[in-house]
Design a protein around this motif. Structure first.
Motif, PDB file in Angstrom:
ATOM      1  N   ASP A 193      26.966  49.364  29.764  1.00  0.00           N
ATOM      2  CA  ASP A 193      26.631  50.084  30.993  1.00  0.00           C
ATOM      3  C   ASP A 193      26.716  49.132  32.184  1.00  0.00           C
ATOM      4  O   ASP A 193      26.000  48.125  32.243  1.00  0.00           O
ATOM      5  CB  ASP A 193      25.223  50.677  30.908  1.00  0.00           C
ATOM      6  CG  ASP A 193      25.122  51.755  29.840  1.00  0.00           C
ATOM      7  OD1 ASP A 193      26.135  52.453  29.611  1.00  0.00           O
ATOM      8  OD2 ASP A 193      24.044  51.894  29.234  1.00  0.00           O
ATOM      9  N   LEU A 194      27.577  49.462  33.143  1.00  0.00           N
ATOM     10  CA  LEU A 194      27.746  48.632  34.332  1.00  0.00           C
ATOM     11  C   LEU A 194      27.059  49.303  35.526  1.00  0.00           C
ATOM     12  O   LEU A 194      27.547  50.316  36.030  1.00  0.00           O
ATOM     13  CB  LEU A 194      29.227  48.418  34.637  1.00  0.00           C
ATOM     14  CG  LEU A 194      30.037  47.609  33.631  1.00  0.00           C
ATOM     15  CD1 LEU A 194      31.482  47.489  34.095  1.00  0.00           C
ATOM     16  CD2 LEU A 194      29.430  46.233  33.427  1.00  0.00           C
ATOM     17  N   SER A 195      25.955  48.753  35.964  1.00  0.00           N
ATOM     18  CA  SER A 195      25.288  49.267  37.148  1.00  0.00           C
ATOM     19  C   SER A 195      26.036  48.821  38.393  1.00  0.00           C
ATOM     20  O   SER A 195      26.873  47.908  38.344  1.00  0.00           O
ATOM     21  CB  SER A 195      23.848  48.758  37.208  1.00  0.00           C
ATOM     22  OG  SER A 195      23.832  47.351  37.405  1.00  0.00           O
ATOM     23  N   ILE A 196      25.736  49.463  39.524  1.00  0.00           N
ATOM     24  CA  ILE A 196      26.349  49.061  40.792  1.00  0.00           C
ATOM     25  C   ILE A 196      26.049  47.592  41.081  1.00  0.00           C
ATOM     26  O   ILE A 196      26.924  46.824  41.504  1.00  0.00           O
ATOM     27  CB  ILE A 196      25.841  49.945  41.946  1.00  0.00           C
ATOM     28  CG1 ILE A 196      26.291  51.402  41.748  1.00  0.00           C
ATOM     29  CG2 ILE A 196      26.332  49.418  43.284  1.00  0.00           C
ATOM     30  CD1 ILE A 196      27.793  51.600  41.771  1.00  0.00           C
ATOM     31  N   ALA A 197      24.823  47.176  40.819  1.00  0.00           N
ATOM     32  CA  ALA A 197      24.434  45.783  41.069  1.00  0.00           C
ATOM     33  C   ALA A 197      25.234  44.822  40.194  1.00  0.00           C
ATOM     34  O   ALA A 197      25.650  43.749  40.650  1.00  0.00           O
ATOM     35  CB  ALA A 197      22.938  45.606  40.827  1.00  0.00           C
ATOM     36  N   THR A 198      25.477  45.209  38.935  1.00  0.00           N
ATOM     37  CA  THR A 198      26.246  44.351  38.031  1.00  0.00           C
ATOM     38  C   THR A 198      27.694  44.241  38.484  1.00  0.00           C
ATOM     39  O   THR A 198      28.284  43.157  38.476  1.00  0.00           O
ATOM     40  CB  THR A 198      26.191  44.900  36.596  1.00  0.00           C
ATOM     41  OG1 THR A 198      24.835  44.919  36.145  1.00  0.00           O
ATOM     42  CG2 THR A 198      27.012  44.039  35.652  1.00  0.00           C
ATOM     43  N   VAL A 199      28.280  45.364  38.887  1.00  0.00           N
ATOM     44  CA  VAL A 199      29.652  45.349  39.392  1.00  0.00           C
ATOM     45  C   VAL A 199      29.752  44.459  40.618  1.00  0.00           C
ATOM     46  O   VAL A 199      30.692  43.669  40.764  1.00  0.00           O
ATOM     47  CB  VAL A 199      30.122  46.782  39.718  1.00  0.00           C
ATOM     48  CG1 VAL A 199      31.485  46.759  40.403  1.00  0.00           C
ATOM     49  CG2 VAL A 199      30.188  47.621  38.448  1.00  0.00           C
ATOM     50  N   GLN A 200      28.768  44.567  41.509  1.00  0.00           N
ATOM     51  CA  GLN A 200      28.757  43.718  42.695  1.00  0.00           C
ATOM     52  C   GLN A 200      28.737  42.240  42.307  1.00  0.00           C
ATOM     53  O   GLN A 200      29.513  41.436  42.826  1.00  0.00           O
ATOM     54  CB  GLN A 200      27.529  44.045  43.545  1.00  0.00           C
ATOM     55  CG  GLN A 200      27.662  45.281  44.393  1.00  0.00           C
ATOM     56  CD  GLN A 200      28.513  45.004  45.629  1.00  0.00           C
ATOM     57  OE1 GLN A 200      28.425  43.943  46.231  1.00  0.00           O
ATOM     58  NE2 GLN A 200      29.356  45.955  45.975  1.00  0.00           N
ATOM     59  N   ARG A 201      27.867  41.910  41.372  1.00  0.00           N
ATOM     60  CA  ARG A 201      27.704  40.505  40.988  1.00  0.00           C
ATOM     61  C   ARG A 201      28.957  39.953  40.313  1.00  0.00           C
ATOM     62  O   ARG A 201      29.364  38.817  40.567  1.00  0.00           O
ATOM     63  CB  ARG A 201      26.500  40.373  40.052  1.00  0.00           C
ATOM     64  CG  ARG A 201      26.283  38.966  39.497  1.00  0.00           C
ATOM     65  CD  ARG A 201      24.986  38.885  38.706  1.00  0.00           C
ATOM     66  NE  ARG A 201      24.922  39.854  37.646  1.00  0.00           N
ATOM     67  CZ  ARG A 201      25.471  39.697  36.440  1.00  0.00           C
ATOM     68  NH1 ARG A 201      26.149  38.583  36.168  1.00  0.00           N
ATOM     69  NH2 ARG A 201      25.354  40.624  35.513  1.00  0.00           N
TER      70      ARG A 201
END
Length: 333
Positions: A193-201
């Protein structure tokens, strides 16, 4: 030769680098950074092989297995053996020990994976150990002007401005499509699961190296149906995230290199598009960003739309593969 095995200790990196010398492949250079003391946060087990000669123990090989927060369905593994100790069973023993450690992983995951370069001793060792290719990746440089520029709408500057947009890398809209695209093209080794925060990072903030993004949108649409002037922005159909330019080649001045070195770009599309639509969108955006300057793309065989655009360029000499291919190899399911 008397080989003994033990856990990794501080200082082993320096001792082993002196024995091993420079990395034989790009993958070896990357994976050497994962050799570190065993621990549980994140979970990692690292083992060193020593050759004991006249009572003096000299590190000659090491292996590591560890969990990953991204692509968590397999464990990463890496083994490197000094050239003079290969084909003596040291690597095989390390692999057996790592598999034993993997059985104790907190996640319960035991399947191993690694990256290798075809035709190398590492690839041969992985094949002999039963690891099979699950993906091929290439770095491809697309030359300037490789594709004809697209025409948007009536061909006017205003029509182009409606569909082509510089977008802040902090955009939630961009993060959403980047995350969904990455998940779809990595279905062969799910990123989880890729959250928006993870994608940003991982892909879009300054620490990732991202410094700009261009998106190609569908034509504007009306929020109130036909007959009402279009005002709502079209959805993102393709995106290109650019990263810092590659380091200058030896002997080049920075300004000299800036004109010829390709810019690294992560190019993708809205995953809900049909293959034909996705290919057209990726082609148009690639034509724009590679119109005057070379572009470096990481091309996985799972990226069907991008593959369909770039393969013909490779065949006609308007794009070239940089360096060697990379294979991700894994234990069978």
């Amino acid at each position: 030769m008397a080989i003994e095995y033990r856990e990794w200790r501080e200082g082993d990196d320096l001792a082993l680098m002196e024995i091993w010398g420079d990395p034989e492949t790009v993958q070896a250079g990357q994976f050497r950074g994962t050799l570190a003391p065993s621990g549980n946060s994140p979970w990692r087990r690292c083992i060193v092989a020593e050759d004991v000669v006249d009572g003096v123990a000299i590190p000659v090989a090491a292996g590591v297995v560890h969990e990953a927060s991204l692509h968590p369905e397999r464990l990463w593994a890496y083994i490197e053996v000094d050239r003079h100790h290969r084909r003596t069973g040291v690597g095989s023993t390390l692999l057996t020990m790592l598999r034993h450690e993997a059985e104790q992983s907190p996640s319960g995951i035991t399947r191993l994976r690694c990256k290798v370069e075809p035709g190398t001793p590492g690839a041969a060792f992985a094949a002999a150990a039963g690891l099979e290719p699950i993906q091929r990746s290439r770095l491809v440089v697309v030359e300037p002007g490789a594709l004809k520029l697209p025409v948007f709408g009536d061909g006017s500057e205003a029509a182009a401005a409606e569909q082509v947009e510089d977008l802040a890398t902090g955009s939630v809209e961009l993060s959403d499509v980047v995350g969904r695209y990455y998940t779809v093209v990595h279905a062969w080794d799910s990123p989880g699961d890729l959250s928006i925060a993870t994608v940003q990072r991982l892909f879009l903030n300054e620490l990732s190296g991202a410094h700009g993004a261009i998106v190609l949108r569908a034509p504007k649409s009306s929020a109130f149906g036909e007959g009402v002037p279009a005002s709502k922005k079209g959805r993102i159909e393709a995106f290109a995230v650019s990263y810092a330019e590659l380091a200058p080649a030896a002997g080049e001045e920075p300004a000299q290199a800036a004109s010829g070195q390709p810019t690294e770009v992560f190019l993708g599309h809205e995953p809900q598009l049909s293959l034909e639509e996705a290919r057209a969108s990726v082609r148009d955006l690639l034509a724009l960003i590679a119109f005057q300057h070379p572009v470096l793309l990481e091309l996985d065989d799972s990226m069907a739309a991008l593959l369909g655009v770039v393969e013909p360029l490779l065949h006609n000499g308007k794009a070239r593969v940089q360096g060697a291919e990379t294979l991700v190899v894994s234990d069978p399911a």
